[in-house]
Write a protein that holds these residues in place. Structure first.
Motif, PDB file in Angstrom:
ATOM      1  N   PHE A 166      -3.404  -7.087  -1.951  1.00 27.11           N
ATOM      2  CA  PHE A 166      -3.016  -7.309  -3.334  1.00 27.11           C
ATOM      3  C   PHE A 166      -3.392  -6.087  -4.184  1.00 27.11           C
ATOM      4  O   PHE A 166      -2.571  -5.534  -4.908  1.00 27.11           O
ATOM      5  CB  PHE A 166      -3.814  -8.531  -3.804  1.00 27.11           C
ATOM      6  CG  PHE A 166      -3.216  -9.262  -4.944  1.00 27.11           C
ATOM      7  CD1 PHE A 166      -1.979  -9.867  -4.821  1.00 27.11           C
ATOM      8  CD2 PHE A 166      -3.910  -9.374  -6.139  1.00 27.11           C
ATOM      9  CE1 PHE A 166      -1.431 -10.562  -5.882  1.00 27.11           C
ATOM     10  CE2 PHE A 166      -3.375 -10.064  -7.197  1.00 27.11           C
ATOM     11  CZ  PHE A 166      -2.129 -10.654  -7.067  1.00 27.11           C
ATOM     12  N   ALA A 167      -4.651  -5.660  -4.037  1.00 27.32           N
ATOM     13  CA  ALA A 167      -5.121  -4.505  -4.818  1.00 27.32           C
ATOM     14  C   ALA A 167      -4.309  -3.270  -4.475  1.00 27.32           C
ATOM     15  O   ALA A 167      -3.845  -2.557  -5.366  1.00 27.32           O
ATOM     16  CB  ALA A 167      -6.603  -4.257  -4.555  1.00 27.32           C
ATOM     17  N   SER A 168      -4.106  -3.013  -3.177  1.00 28.07           N
ATOM     18  CA  SER A 168      -3.426  -1.760  -2.853  1.00 28.07           C
ATOM     19  C   SER A 168      -1.973  -1.788  -3.286  1.00 28.07           C
ATOM     20  O   SER A 168      -1.427  -0.750  -3.673  1.00 28.07           O
ATOM     21  CB  SER A 168      -3.574  -1.377  -1.379  1.00 28.07           C
ATOM     22  OG  SER A 168      -3.349  -2.468  -0.572  1.00 28.07           O
ATOM     23  N   THR A 169      -1.355  -2.964  -3.252  1.00 26.02           N
ATOM     24  CA  THR A 169       0.031  -3.020  -3.704  1.00 26.02           C
ATOM     25  C   THR A 169       0.119  -2.741  -5.211  1.00 26.02           C
ATOM     26  O   THR A 169       0.989  -2.007  -5.667  1.00 26.02           O
ATOM     27  CB  THR A 169       0.650  -4.396  -3.384  1.00 26.02           C
ATOM     28  OG1 THR A 169       0.354  -4.681  -2.024  1.00 26.02           O
ATOM     29  CG2 THR A 169       2.133  -4.406  -3.593  1.00 26.02           C
ATOM     30  N   PHE A 170      -0.826  -3.300  -5.961  1.00 30.76           N
ATOM     31  CA  PHE A 170      -0.828  -3.021  -7.403  1.00 30.76           C
ATOM     32  C   PHE A 170      -1.157  -1.558  -7.684  1.00 30.76           C
ATOM     33  O   PHE A 170      -0.576  -0.946  -8.574  1.00 30.76           O
ATOM     34  CB  PHE A 170      -1.826  -3.921  -8.133  1.00 30.76           C
ATOM     35  CG  PHE A 170      -1.208  -5.205  -8.555  1.00 30.76           C
ATOM     36  CD1 PHE A 170      -0.279  -5.239  -9.586  1.00 30.76           C
ATOM     37  CD2 PHE A 170      -1.512  -6.381  -7.904  1.00 30.76           C
ATOM     38  CE1 PHE A 170       0.327  -6.423  -9.962  1.00 30.76           C
ATOM     39  CE2 PHE A 170      -0.912  -7.573  -8.273  1.00 30.76           C
ATOM     40  CZ  PHE A 170       0.006  -7.600  -9.303  1.00 30.76           C
ATOM     41  N   ILE A 171      -2.096  -1.012  -6.909  1.00 30.70           N
ATOM     42  CA  ILE A 171      -2.447   0.388  -7.148  1.00 30.70           C
ATOM     43  C   ILE A 171      -1.240   1.279  -6.885  1.00 30.70           C
ATOM     44  O   ILE A 171      -0.889   2.122  -7.693  1.00 30.70           O
ATOM     45  CB  ILE A 171      -3.631   0.830  -6.271  1.00 30.70           C
ATOM     46  CG1 ILE A 171      -4.902   0.107  -6.711  1.00 30.70           C
ATOM     47  CG2 ILE A 171      -3.840   2.348  -6.351  1.00 30.70           C
ATOM     48  CD1 ILE A 171      -6.096   0.365  -5.858  1.00 30.70           C
ATOM     49  N   VAL A 172      -0.595   1.040  -5.749  1.00 29.71           N
ATOM     50  CA  VAL A 172       0.513   1.933  -5.405  1.00 29.71           C
ATOM     51  C   VAL A 172       1.610   1.833  -6.464  1.00 29.71           C
ATOM     52  O   VAL A 172       2.285   2.817  -6.776  1.00 29.71           O
ATOM     53  CB  VAL A 172       1.029   1.676  -3.964  1.00 29.71           C
ATOM     54  CG1 VAL A 172       1.870   0.450  -3.863  1.00 29.71           C
ATOM     55  CG2 VAL A 172       1.755   2.864  -3.420  1.00 29.71           C
ATOM     56  N   SER A 173       1.739   0.673  -7.096  1.00 28.51           N
ATOM     57  CA  SER A 173       2.809   0.524  -8.081  1.00 28.51           C
ATOM     58  C   SER A 173       2.622   1.458  -9.280  1.00 28.51           C
ATOM     59  O   SER A 173       3.588   2.026  -9.775  1.00 28.51           O
ATOM     60  CB  SER A 173       2.931  -0.932  -8.525  1.00 28.51           C
ATOM     61  OG  SER A 173       1.855  -1.282  -9.371  1.00 28.51           O
ATOM     62  N   PHE A 174       1.376   1.676  -9.727  1.00 27.59           N
ATOM     63  CA  PHE A 174       1.258   2.626 -10.851  1.00 27.59           C
ATOM     64  C   PHE A 174       0.980   4.045 -10.375  1.00 27.59           C
ATOM     65  O   PHE A 174       1.297   5.019 -11.041  1.00 27.59           O
ATOM     66  CB  PHE A 174       0.221   2.181 -11.891  1.00 27.59           C
ATOM     67  CG  PHE A 174      -1.220   2.318 -11.475  1.00 27.59           C
ATOM     68  CD1 PHE A 174      -1.907   1.243 -10.976  1.00 27.59           C
ATOM     69  CD2 PHE A 174      -1.886   3.532 -11.611  1.00 27.59           C
ATOM     70  CE1 PHE A 174      -3.231   1.358 -10.595  1.00 27.59           C
ATOM     71  CE2 PHE A 174      -3.215   3.661 -11.235  1.00 27.59           C
ATOM     72  CZ  PHE A 174      -3.886   2.563 -10.709  1.00 27.59           C
ATOM     73  N   TYR A 175       0.424   4.126  -9.158  1.00 24.43           N
ATOM     74  CA  TYR A 175       0.139   5.441  -8.566  1.00 24.43           C
ATOM     75  C   TYR A 175       1.413   6.281  -8.455  1.00 24.43           C
ATOM     76  O   TYR A 175       1.426   7.480  -8.693  1.00 24.43           O
ATOM     77  CB  TYR A 175      -0.421   5.180  -7.170  1.00 24.43           C
ATOM     78  CG  TYR A 175      -1.413   6.196  -6.686  1.00 24.43           C
ATOM     79  CD1 TYR A 175      -2.760   6.048  -6.955  1.00 24.43           C
ATOM     80  CD2 TYR A 175      -1.004   7.304  -5.941  1.00 24.43           C
ATOM     81  CE1 TYR A 175      -3.684   6.963  -6.499  1.00 24.43           C
ATOM     82  CE2 TYR A 175      -1.924   8.218  -5.486  1.00 24.43           C
ATOM     83  CZ  TYR A 175      -3.261   8.036  -5.763  1.00 24.43           C
ATOM     84  OH  TYR A 175      -4.168   8.954  -5.322  1.00 24.43           O
ATOM     85  N   MET A 176       2.489   5.572  -8.084  1.00 20.33           N
ATOM     86  CA  MET A 176       3.778   6.234  -7.927  1.00 20.33           C
ATOM     87  C   MET A 176       4.262   6.820  -9.252  1.00 20.33           C
ATOM     88  O   MET A 176       4.866   7.875  -9.287  1.00 20.33           O
ATOM     89  CB  MET A 176       4.826   5.198  -7.517  1.00 20.33           C
ATOM     90  CG  MET A 176       4.539   4.532  -6.234  1.00 20.33           C
ATOM     91  SD  MET A 176       4.948   5.691  -4.944  1.00 20.33           S
ATOM     92  CE  MET A 176       4.311   4.844  -3.540  1.00 20.33           C
TER      93      MET A 176
END
Ligand code: PHE
Length: 467
Positions: free
Chosen positions: A107-117
């Motif tokens: 969950f955390a990594s999916t949310f992180i990648v969403s703004f990281y991009m």
């Protein structure tokens, strides 16, 4: 080796090609936007020196043991995060529901990648601006304006986001050895060389004296629970700890890799890059008279001013922003890997298909950020400061309280080190992270949203700054 009693999922067959390759991929995951975008602005917002000392404490006492724990869990299970944790729990005769720990990380990594991009797309835009020579002679005001205009040029950022996402999907789709490891082995060494060049430039042209006093002389009067929460969150974010990503990376590890040693190298390299990045960015911030507490735009506003003020600065700007892009890229592919490896393992989806599917979903989410503009900071705070520390807390509890004491001895190898590490995970990490999360969240609620706390809480966390 350990079999999987459930029978339907087996140990990973892919492994890292070499120890060097694994270290580069792991360092590549850790070193990223967290180091030169998030670290300087978080340190700036939290007063500098004291924050950095607390951050270092969090890296050593929390980040490092949890990082070792994630690798150990991954290699022992031989499976990606969720499946791996479930199978370890099963083997220990405990409930499979512990797999929920893996879910917090996914969950955390999916949310992180969403703004990281999205931040990576901003960086790509800045690389192009540097190539176009846009920064020559730019003033701090113009640079602030340029940043605002760049990120609100939605069509442009959306196009760049798409390019970045597809590049990620292609690399991750090619697999661990042929994709992730290969990219990191080429990009990370190039990154280190370029970083040294930029620091040399910053310390010779920027305001070094003020930087040293800002970064190295702690002001303890400004420290409260939210400083601790910010430092803990930053340590987890920067080391990629708590996202169970390193469980997945650990599952590709061969027996001859020494987990404690690799963890020291990864944590050491990551911390060094953060400090070096501080020394690359703050001299410029002070020289240009910008506010170190300027928030997420700090990186994007300060650097063009500095680069623009010297002849040939565009070339340095191009190098620097490309470097940031490389580092962001090697981290985002690791974030991608968390879900791709799960889809591949659990649902038998082809890697390339899973990667492309992820790219599509992330594009949709990314567009939402680009249009709303506001959520990005919030998701950054939520994932970095709450979800990752929570993930780290759960991993510590899982190893320290759920699995049998000696379950991981084989992975840590050294008996004495195992004893210290185990005690840290069983006692220190849960207590420390638990306290900081609890009070930090209340402190944040109080300061940011003006929630009135009962008197006894106020005496612990300080009074409400916003009233
Ligand atoms: N550690 C990465 C960085 O510093 C971000 C990240 C967080 C990557 C969590 C993977 C998992 O930029």
């Amino acid at each position: 080796m350990v079999g999987n009693p459930s029978g339907d999922i087996s140990r990973k067959s892919d492994t890292w090609g070499s120890r060097f390759g694994f270290i580069m991929a792991a360092v590549g995951s850790s070193v990223g936007l967290g180091n030169f975008w998030r670290f300087p602005y978080t340190a700036g917002e939290n007063g500098g020196g004291a924050f950095i000392l607390i951050y270092l404490l969090c890296v050593v006492a929390i980040g490092l043991p949890v990082l070792m724990g994630e690798y150990a869990l991954g290699r022992k299970a031989g499976m990606s995060s969720v499946e791996g944790i479930q199978s370890l729990a099963r083997n220990a005769g405990k409930s499979e529901n512990w797999g929920i720990i893996g879910w917090v990380g996914v969950f955390a990594s999916t949310f992180i990648v969403s703004f990281y991009m999205v931040i990576s797309a901003w960086i790509l835009a800045f690389v192009l601006q540097a190539i176009g020579g846009n920064f020559a002679g730019i003033t701090p005001e113009q640079s602030g304006q340029n940043f605002g205009e760049t990120i609100s040029n939605r069509g442009n950022i959306m196009g760049l986001l798409l390019v970045f996402l597809i590049a990620n999907a292609v690399i991750v789709g090619r697999g661990v050895k042929g994709g992730i490891e290969k990219a990191a082995t080429i990009l990370m060494p190039a990154f280190f060389i370029m970083l040294l060049g930029v620091v040399a430039f910053a310390v010779t042209t920027g305001d070094l004296k003020q930087t040293v006093s800002f970064l190295l002389s702690p002001d303890w009067s400004a420290v409260n629970f939210s400083t601790f929460l910010a430092a803990l969150g930053q340590a987890c974010f920067s080391l990629s700890v708590g996202s169970v990503l390193m469980v997945t990376y650990g599952s590709y590890l061969s027996r001859d890799t020494n987990i404690p040693r690799s963890s020291f190298i990864v944590a050491g390299a990551d911390t060094m890059v953060a400090i070096i990045a501080g020394f690359a960015i703050f001299p410029i911030v002070f020289q240009a008279g910008l506010d170190p507490a300027g928030g997420p735009g700090l990186f994007f506003v300060s650097l063009p001013v500095a680069f623009g003020s010297i002849p040939g600065g565009n070339i340095i700007a191009m190098v620097f922003f490309s470097l940031a892009l490389f580092a962001a890229f090697t981290s985002s592919i690791s974030l991608y890997e968390v879900s791709v490896s799960w889809l591949e393992e659990r649902h038998g989806v082809h890697r390339m298909g899973a990667s492309m599917g992820m790219a599509f979903i992330l594009f949709v989410v990314g567009v939402a950020y680009i249009y709303s503009g506001d959520y990005l900071d919030f998701v950054d705070f939520l994932t970095g400061n709450i979800l990752l520390p929570l993930g780290a807390l759960f991993i510590a509890i899982f190893i320290g309280w759920v699995l049998p004491k000696l379950d991981m001895l084989e992975e840590i190898e050294d008996q004495k080190l195992h004893a210290v590490w185990y005690t840290a995970l069983r006692w220190f990490v849960p207590v420390f992270v638990g306290i900081i999360l609890f009070f930090g969240i209340f402190d944040g609620l109080q300061d940011t949203f003006g929630v009135q706390m009962p008197a006894f809480m106020e005496s612990l966390i300080g009074s409400n700054k916003s009233v």
